[in-house]
Design an enzyme around this catalytic site. Structure first.
Site, mmCIF file in Angstrom:
data_model
loop_
_atom_site.group_PDB
_atom_site.id
_atom_site.type_symbol
_atom_site.label_atom_id
_atom_site.label_comp_id
_atom_site.label_asym_id
_atom_site.label_seq_id
_atom_site.Cartn_x
_atom_site.Cartn_y
_atom_site.Cartn_z
ATOM 1 N N GLY A 1 2.545 -19.838 -59.672
ATOM 2 C CA GLY A 1 3.463 -18.778 -60.895
ATOM 3 C C GLY A 1 2.625 -18.789 -61.862
ATOM 4 O O GLY A 1 3.012 -17.998 -62.366
ATOM 5 N N GLU B 1 3.192 -25.164 -66.151
ATOM 6 C CA GLU B 1 3.508 -24.767 -64.524
ATOM 7 C C GLU B 1 4.257 -22.926 -65.066
ATOM 8 O O GLU B 1 4.847 -22.874 -66.400
ATOM 9 C CB GLU B 1 4.913 -25.829 -64.817
ATOM 10 C CG GLU B 1 4.970 -26.543 -63.881
ATOM 11 C CD GLU B 1 5.000 -25.844 -61.975
ATOM 12 O OE1 GLU B 1 4.990 -24.920 -61.949
ATOM 13 O OE2 GLU B 1 5.327 -26.630 -61.298
ATOM 14 N N ASP B 2 4.413 -22.659 -63.803
ATOM 15 C CA ASP B 2 5.307 -20.965 -64.729
ATOM 16 C C ASP B 2 6.907 -21.594 -65.269
ATOM 17 O O ASP B 2 7.379 -20.771 -66.183
ATOM 18 C CB ASP B 2 5.546 -20.147 -64.149
ATOM 19 C CG ASP B 2 6.023 -20.883 -61.771
ATOM 20 O OD1 ASP B 2 6.062 -21.959 -61.842
ATOM 21 O OD2 ASP B 2 6.007 -19.921 -61.490
ATOM 22 N N ASP C 1 12.983 -26.304 -62.530
ATOM 23 C CA ASP C 1 13.979 -25.529 -62.679
ATOM 24 C C ASP C 1 14.492 -26.663 -61.700
ATOM 25 O O ASP C 1 14.759 -27.541 -62.898
ATOM 26 C CB ASP C 1 14.250 -24.715 -60.748
ATOM 27 C CG ASP C 1 15.470 -24.035 -60.372
ATOM 28 O OD1 ASP C 1 15.992 -23.455 -61.228
ATOM 29 O OD2 ASP C 1 15.001 -24.169 -59.302
ATOM 30 N N LYS D 1 14.766 -24.406 -66.763
ATOM 31 C CA LYS D 1 16.647 -24.552 -66.974
ATOM 32 C C LYS D 1 17.275 -26.030 -66.925
ATOM 33 O O LYS D 1 16.930 -26.387 -66.201
ATOM 34 C CB LYS D 1 16.536 -24.012 -65.373
ATOM 35 C CG LYS D 1 15.823 -21.972 -64.650
ATOM 36 C CD LYS D 1 16.083 -21.643 -63.774
ATOM 37 C CE LYS D 1 15.945 -20.245 -63.216
ATOM 38 N NZ LYS D 1 15.982 -19.695 -62.047
ATOM 39 N N PHE E 1 17.846 -16.208 -61.867
ATOM 40 C CA PHE E 1 17.067 -15.868 -61.273
ATOM 41 C C PHE E 1 15.596 -15.389 -61.819
ATOM 42 O O PHE E 1 16.366 -13.785 -62.074
ATOM 43 C CB PHE E 1 17.359 -15.982 -59.519
ATOM 44 C CG PHE E 1 15.982 -15.651 -58.986
ATOM 45 C CD1 PHE E 1 15.285 -16.962 -58.225
ATOM 46 C CD2 PHE E 1 14.981 -14.623 -59.162
ATOM 47 C CE1 PHE E 1 14.095 -16.949 -57.589
ATOM 48 C CE2 PHE E 1 13.714 -14.666 -57.834
ATOM 49 C CZ PHE E 1 13.420 -15.782 -57.257
ATOM 50 N N VAL E 2 15.116 -15.172 -62.222
ATOM 51 C CA VAL E 2 14.327 -13.971 -63.257
ATOM 52 C C VAL E 2 12.691 -14.081 -61.804
ATOM 53 O O VAL E 2 12.195 -14.806 -61.449
ATOM 54 C CB VAL E 2 13.511 -14.939 -64.665
ATOM 55 C CG1 VAL E 2 14.503 -14.967 -64.838
ATOM 56 C CG2 VAL E 2 13.123 -16.344 -64.301
ATOM 57 N N ASP F 1 8.156 -15.048 -58.668
ATOM 58 C CA ASP F 1 8.011 -14.169 -57.833
ATOM 59 C C ASP F 1 9.266 -14.051 -57.125
ATOM 60 O O ASP F 1 9.582 -14.790 -57.054
ATOM 61 C CB ASP F 1 7.350 -13.798 -56.830
ATOM 62 C CG ASP F 1 7.258 -15.286 -55.901
ATOM 63 O OD1 ASP F 1 6.693 -16.694 -56.402
ATOM 64 O OD2 ASP F 1 7.673 -15.721 -54.760
ATOM 65 N N ARG G 1 5.094 -10.991 -59.591
ATOM 66 C CA ARG G 1 4.422 -11.529 -59.918
ATOM 67 C C ARG G 1 2.999 -11.102 -61.193
ATOM 68 O O ARG G 1 2.894 -11.277 -62.105
ATOM 69 C CB ARG G 1 3.329 -12.452 -59.052
ATOM 70 C CG ARG G 1 4.079 -13.269 -58.627
ATOM 71 C CD ARG G 1 2.874 -14.327 -57.728
ATOM 72 N NE ARG G 1 2.967 -15.049 -56.744
ATOM 73 C CZ ARG G 1 3.674 -16.187 -56.683
ATOM 74 N NH1 ARG G 1 4.075 -16.880 -57.368
ATOM 75 N NH2 ARG G 1 4.466 -17.159 -55.229
HETATM 76 P P1 IMP Z 1 12.098 -26.808 -58.611
HETATM 77 O O1 IMP Z 1 13.228 -26.768 -58.414
HETATM 78 O O2 IMP Z 1 11.874 -27.086 -60.180
HETATM 79 O O3 IMP Z 1 11.606 -27.470 -57.706
HETATM 80 O O4 IMP Z 1 11.546 -25.264 -58.431
HETATM 81 C C1 IMP Z 1 11.151 -24.823 -57.569
HETATM 82 C C2 IMP Z 1 10.274 -23.453 -57.480
HETATM 83 O O5 IMP Z 1 10.767 -22.478 -57.361
HETATM 84 C C3 IMP Z 1 9.383 -22.804 -59.051
HETATM 85 O O6 IMP Z 1 8.292 -23.830 -58.780
HETATM 86 C C4 IMP Z 1 9.046 -21.678 -58.335
HETATM 87 O O7 IMP Z 1 8.136 -21.672 -57.747
HETATM 88 C C5 IMP Z 1 10.150 -21.115 -57.718
HETATM 89 N N1 IMP Z 1 11.695 -20.710 -58.856
HETATM 90 C C6 IMP Z 1 12.398 -22.214 -59.255
HETATM 91 N N2 IMP Z 1 13.445 -20.987 -60.172
HETATM 92 C C7 IMP Z 1 12.791 -19.290 -59.961
HETATM 93 C C8 IMP Z 1 12.744 -18.444 -61.025
HETATM 94 O O8 IMP Z 1 13.942 -17.842 -61.536
HETATM 95 N N3 IMP Z 1 12.414 -17.355 -60.630
HETATM 96 C C9 IMP Z 1 11.631 -17.524 -58.732
HETATM 97 N N4 IMP Z 1 11.046 -18.420 -58.944
HETATM 98 C C10 IMP Z 1 11.225 -19.961 -59.278
HETATM 99 MG MG MG Z 2 6.062 -22.215 -58.660
#
Ligand code: IMP
Ligand code: MG
Length: 178
Positions: A47, A101-102, A105, A133, A154-155, A161, A167
């Site tokens: 990402g 990081e992209d 969350d 977030k 969700f984006v 993606d 992407r």
């Molecule tokens: P985490 O919940 O911070 O571990 O996020 C895990 C992964 O979920 C991120 O690295 C993204 O790949 C994916 N992700 C979380 N939120 C989004 C979103 O809004 N759009 C796309 N991918 C997301």
């Molecule tokens: Mg990711």
């Protein structure tokens, strides 16, 4: 313009110009803090590829760039999921590291990565993320460099993606609620 990706519709959310402005602000802060530290930037694939490319072109000091990937697989014996870090060939011991990081969350992914980097005895660890977030984030580790804070929507686009697609979009889109 609304976009259909797989079974869902997405609407424009952040333009290329908005994104670049936010990245410039973060690049300035990173420059002030880290320009004399010879940092290693670790982009987390897939990402972060667009954000990393744009951010790092705005940084005009000595730095290194690597990309890493977290691979998860079910262990053969235990029922646990093992996570492995792929792509680090350098010795990180004693270095200043910036994870790129992209999106952050819940922070679960980031926490795993941080644990693995701490085990390598890095000197100093920072996180730069395109999107954050805050309402979803459940961890203690501070997120130093945030380009854009967003609500729990969700984006996709600009590296992010939905089930493999989206992407390559230059703008960020958010899901159009049904
Ligand atoms: P985490 O919940 O911070 O571990 O996020 C895990 C992964 O979920 C991120 O690295 C993204 O790949 C994916 N992700 C979380 N939120 C989004 C979103 O809004 N759009 C796309 N991918 C997301
Ligand atoms: Mg990711």
């Amino acid at each position: 313009m609304r976009k259909k990706v797989h079974d869902r519709y997405f609407v424009p959310y952040k333009s290329e110009q908005d994104i670049q402005k936010s990245i410039q602000a973060v690049a300035q802060r990173i420059t002030l803090d880290l320009k004399d530290k010879n940092p290693i930037f670790l982009g987390v694939l897939n990402g972060s590829f667009m954000f990393a490319a744009d951010l790092l072109r705005l940084l005009d000091f000595d730095l290194r760039i690597s990309f890493v990937k977290l691979a998860s697989y079910a262990g053969t014996e235990s029922s646990g999921i093992t996570t492995e870090l792929i792509g680090i060939n350098e010795d990180l011991k004693g270095q200043t590291i910036v994870i790129v990081e992209d999106i952050v969350d819940t922070g679960n992914t980031l926490e795993k990565l941080i644990k693995m980097l701490k085990a390598q005895e890095v000197a100093d660890l920072h996180v730069a993320t395109l999107l954050y977030k805050p309402k979803a984030y459940k961890k203690e580790f501070p997120i130093d460099y945030v380009a854009i804070e967003i609500p729990n929507d969700f984006v996709i686009g600009y590296g992010l993606d939905y089930d493999g697609l989206g992407r390559n979009l230059p703008n960020i889109y958010k899901i159009d609620n049904p």
